[in-house]
Write an enzyme that holds these catalytic residues in place. Structure first.
Site, short mmCIF file in Angstrom:
data_model
loop_
_atom_site.label_atom_id
_atom_site.label_comp_id
_atom_site.label_asym_id
_atom_site.label_seq_id
_atom_site.Cartn_x
_atom_site.Cartn_y
_atom_site.Cartn_z
N GLY A 179 17.95 7.12 -74.10
CA GLY A 179 18.58 7.43 -72.83
C GLY A 179 18.13 8.77 -72.29
N ASN A 180 18.81 9.23 -71.24
CA ASN A 180 18.46 10.50 -70.62
C ASN A 180 18.74 11.68 -71.54
OD1 ASN A 180 17.66 9.62 -67.88
ND2 ASN A 180 19.76 8.88 -67.79
N ILE A 240 20.41 11.17 -75.14
CA ILE A 240 20.47 10.82 -76.56
C ILE A 240 19.63 9.57 -76.84
CG2 ILE A 240 22.03 10.03 -78.40
CD1 ILE A 240 24.21 11.74 -77.15
N TYR A 275 18.06 -9.54 -57.79
CA TYR A 275 17.96 -8.12 -57.43
C TYR A 275 16.65 -7.94 -56.68
CZ TYR A 275 18.80 -3.07 -58.40
OH TYR A 275 19.08 -1.73 -58.31
N GLY A 308 16.78 -0.50 -64.13
CA GLY A 308 16.81 0.13 -65.46
C GLY A 308 16.99 -0.88 -66.57
N ASP A 337 18.01 -0.33 -69.51
CA ASP A 337 19.26 -0.09 -70.22
C ASP A 337 20.41 -0.82 -69.55
OD1 ASP A 337 18.89 1.66 -68.04
OD2 ASP A 337 20.22 3.17 -68.88
N ARG A 338 20.37 -0.91 -68.22
CA ARG A 338 21.40 -1.66 -67.49
C ARG A 338 21.32 -3.15 -67.84
NH1 ARG A 338 20.61 -0.12 -61.32
NH2 ARG A 338 22.49 -1.40 -61.05
#
Length: 245
Positions: free
Chosen positions: A8-9, A11, A86, A93, A95-96
């Site tokens: 992530g940004n 961690i 979409y 993203g 992660d999303r």
């Protein structure tokens, strides 16, 4: 055994899975190749997947490719168990998407609202047909606190930790309550609206969920490993997908 990696940004998180069961998790703020090598050598996973919101070093990618029989870097061209509705899927993203997949496999055939409270806050929707329908992105707690300090001359930079009264009794609590209570009301409105209009179940995840999980109302499922579980499901899906070809 599978290894899944969510960078992530702030961690980096690692999950080790046997089938669909989480065996062990790790996390770090400082990415060191020796740390990765130690985990790979100790647990000897056979397959792995990595998703990242930032650039991944080529040395780390090489280590994973060399150490695993099957390795996938999760990018937007990877086959998924969800359909995507979409307009700009290449900018979506990963992660999303991983969080959406993780929620979907836990509550199949339900409308789902997925809220990830991290550096940023993402609010995403998957319908009961397994179609990802998009969502919104907002500022996380630290970004809001930083913005109040950076864009003003006199407001101090404070932490999320501390008293959060309904009304601030000094400048510090006024800022903290304004930010944290603001997020509670913001997310509470999303949850209420999606429950009313879509009969949606809500998943909460992300490093900052701890501040909000007991203050939000609705049908909530709190899962701190949601992204890791989603990545594991995507990894399993790759093996099935390519075997069917």
């Amino acid at each position: 055994m599978y290894i899944v990696i969510d960078q992530g940004n702030t961690i980096l998180k690692i999950g080790l899975f046997e089938g669909k069961a989480v065996i062990k998790t790790f996390q770090t703020k400082e990415v060191k190749q020796e740390w990765f090598y130690s985990i790979l050598k100790t647990y000897q996973p056979q397959a792995g997947i990595l998703c990242s919101t930032r650039e991944v070093s080529e040395s780390l990618l090489s280590l994973l490719r060399e150490s695993l029989s099957y390795f996938y870097e999760f990018k937007n061209n990877l086959p998924l168990p969800l359909s995507i509705d979409y307009q700009t899927p290449r900018t979506l993203g990963t992660d999303r998407l991983a969080a959406a997949v993780g929620a979907w496999y836990q509550k199949l055939n339900n409308n789902l609202l997925i809220i990830d409270i991290g550096t940023a806050i993402t609010i995403d929707f998957v319908n009961r047909k397994g179609i990802y329908k998009g969502g919104n992105i907002s500022l996380g707690p630290a970004m809001r606190l930083n913005a109040l300090h950076y864009f003003t001359n006199s407001l101090p930079l404070i932490s999320e930790n501390g008293n959060i009264p309904i009304r601030g009794y000094d400048t510090e609590t006024a800022i903290r309550s304004g930010v944290m209570e603001g997020i509670v009301h913001e997310l509470g409105s999303y949850i209420e609206e999606y429950e009313k209009k879509e009969n949606a179940l809500t998943f909460l995840t992300g490093g900052n969920t701890i501040y909000f999980e007991k203050r939000l109302k609705g049908t909530l499922f709190v899962d701190k490993h949601l992204v890791l579980k989603g990545l594991n499901e995507i990894l399993i899906y790759q093996k099935k997908f390519f075997k069917s070809k």
